[in-house]
Design an enzyme around this catalytic site. Structure first.
Site, PDB file in Angstrom:
ATOM      1  CE  LYS A   1     -14.037  -2.791  -0.453  1.00 36.63           C
ATOM      2  NZ  LYS A   1     -12.824  -2.767   0.376  1.00 36.63           N
TER       3      LYS A   1
ATOM      4  CE  LYS B   1      -7.245  -7.510  -3.081  1.00 33.32           C
ATOM      5  NZ  LYS B   1      -8.046  -7.556  -1.911  1.00 33.32           N
TER       6      LYS B   1
ATOM      7  CE  LYS C   1      -4.540  -1.435   1.010  1.00 31.71           C
ATOM      8  NZ  LYS C   1      -5.842  -1.173   1.569  1.00 31.71           N
TER       9      LYS C   1
END
Ligand code: AQP
Length: 333
Positions: free
Chosen positions: A199, A196, A114
């Site tokens: 969202k 993956k 991240k």
């Protein structure tokens, strides 16, 4: 009667909920609600470790609650609530920060991922995210946590922190275990099937949103990246087709082998249409329930209020014990 084991899980309102979130997590949660005492949290405090637009965040958090209910989570059987409404999460999170080492946080791979993605905002909340997650879990004396591969490291650190605290102060926290149940499908991005479906993905063609219209779903699946063969077969060197097979299997309950057989010699066009229809068949009833629930604001408010009250009551038991153990003076009432 034997007491039900407690399960804690959560989802971030960090974007619009995807087919990945549904097939990988929510769909399985509904199967647990009769056999376990489940807490399903909307972890809005985790969501702000990445910069969020406040207006969008509020909308996403609202939508997520409605979607929890629409997929079939019963607020009478489960504790459904917003993390930010139960202040004990932040309070325990702080205390546990003082029992967690920098070296442990430095090893967290999700932080590294991240931080690389959000290089302009590597904040300390992102760094200590696993400690807040430990607090989420430990506050409720949780027995089991359904975790995907990417969360395994966070559960391990939770166990380590709990064990360390218990060694210093005596038994305080239950040491949670991973819930190994029916494995949820890992859904990959439609245009980049080696990563993956997420969202927060900016490429909208990579994701199917829970609320996408049927025509949009069909279109996104038709445009999904495949390969130059025309053979519907699950294989590591066919990530696009394998992903669609996984989606088809999760939506229909058929095994991958059954699906391969069903589409032997059929070609990608026919297969993609069937995958799209299977997804629509899963999502359409949920979308209808969302629309119905949205009309019932009083009911939703009641669910939010009751969920926070119930969670808060449970959380306070653990928090007050912890505060006493570390040496805080009791509140004068
Ligand atoms: N693609 C996926 N396939 C299967 N399961 C998935 N989950 C997420 N993506 C997939 C599962 O959904 C839950 C949501 O966890 P989260 O909200 O904490 O965030 P996440 O795992 O980081 O999900 P996203 O959608 O990728 O969010 P962003 O883009 O904000 O990081 C978890 O149970 C997860 O396993």
């Amino acid at each position: 009667m034997e007491e039900k084991k407690r399960i804690f899980s959560g989802m971030q309102p960090s974007g619009m909920i995807t087919l990945g979130n549904y097939l990988g997590a929510m769909k399985n949660w509904t199967a647990l609600q009769n056999d376990y005492d489940c807490l399903y949290c909307i972890v809005d405090m985790h969501a702000i470790t990445v910069r969020q637009d406040p207006v969008k965040l509020r909308k996403q958090a609202k939508d997520l609650l409605t979607q929890y209910l629409a997929v079939g989570l019963d607020p009478e059987k489960n504790t459904i609530y917003y993390q930010s409404h139960v202040s004990q999460h932040a309070e325990l999170g702080w205390i546990l920060n003082c029992y967690t080492y920098m070296g442990e946080m430095n090893r967290m791979t999700q932080f590294k991922d991240k931080a690389a993605k959000h290089a302009d905002n590597i904040n300390t909340g992102l760094y200590t995210y696993p400690v807040l997650m430990a607090a989420d879990i430990l506050l409720y004396q949780t027995d089991l946590v359904p975790v995907g591969e990417d969360q395994r490291q966070h559960l391990e650190i939770t166990r380590d922190i709990a064990g360390r605290f218990n060694t210093i102060y005596g038994d305080t926290f239950k040491i949670p275990e991973a819930y190994i149940g029916k494995v949820g499908a890992r859904v990959m991005a439609l245009q980049e099937p080696t990563k993956k479906m997420s969202k927060s993905d900016e490429n909208k063609n990579n994701t199917i949103i829970l609320m996408d219209e049927p025509a949009v779903i069909m279109n996104k699946i038709k445009r999904a990246v495949t390969d130059s063969e025309d053979e519907v077969r699950f294989s590591e060197d066919k990530p696009g087709i394998s992903n669609l097979l996984g989606i088809y299997s999760a939506c229909t309950g058929k095994t991958i082998a059954e699906a391969e057989k069903e589409f032997a010699g059929a070609g990608y066009g026919t297969f993609k249409t069937a995958v799209g229809e299977a997804v629509v068949a899963n999502l359409e009833p949920i979308q209808q329930r969302v629309r119905d629930l949205e009309k019932n604001k009083d009911y939703l408010d009641e669910v939010i209020k009751k969920g926070a009250e119930r969670a808060s009551k449970l959380a306070e038991r653990t928090l007050s014990k912890v505060q006493k153990r570390v040496g805080f003076l009791p509140k004068v009432r």
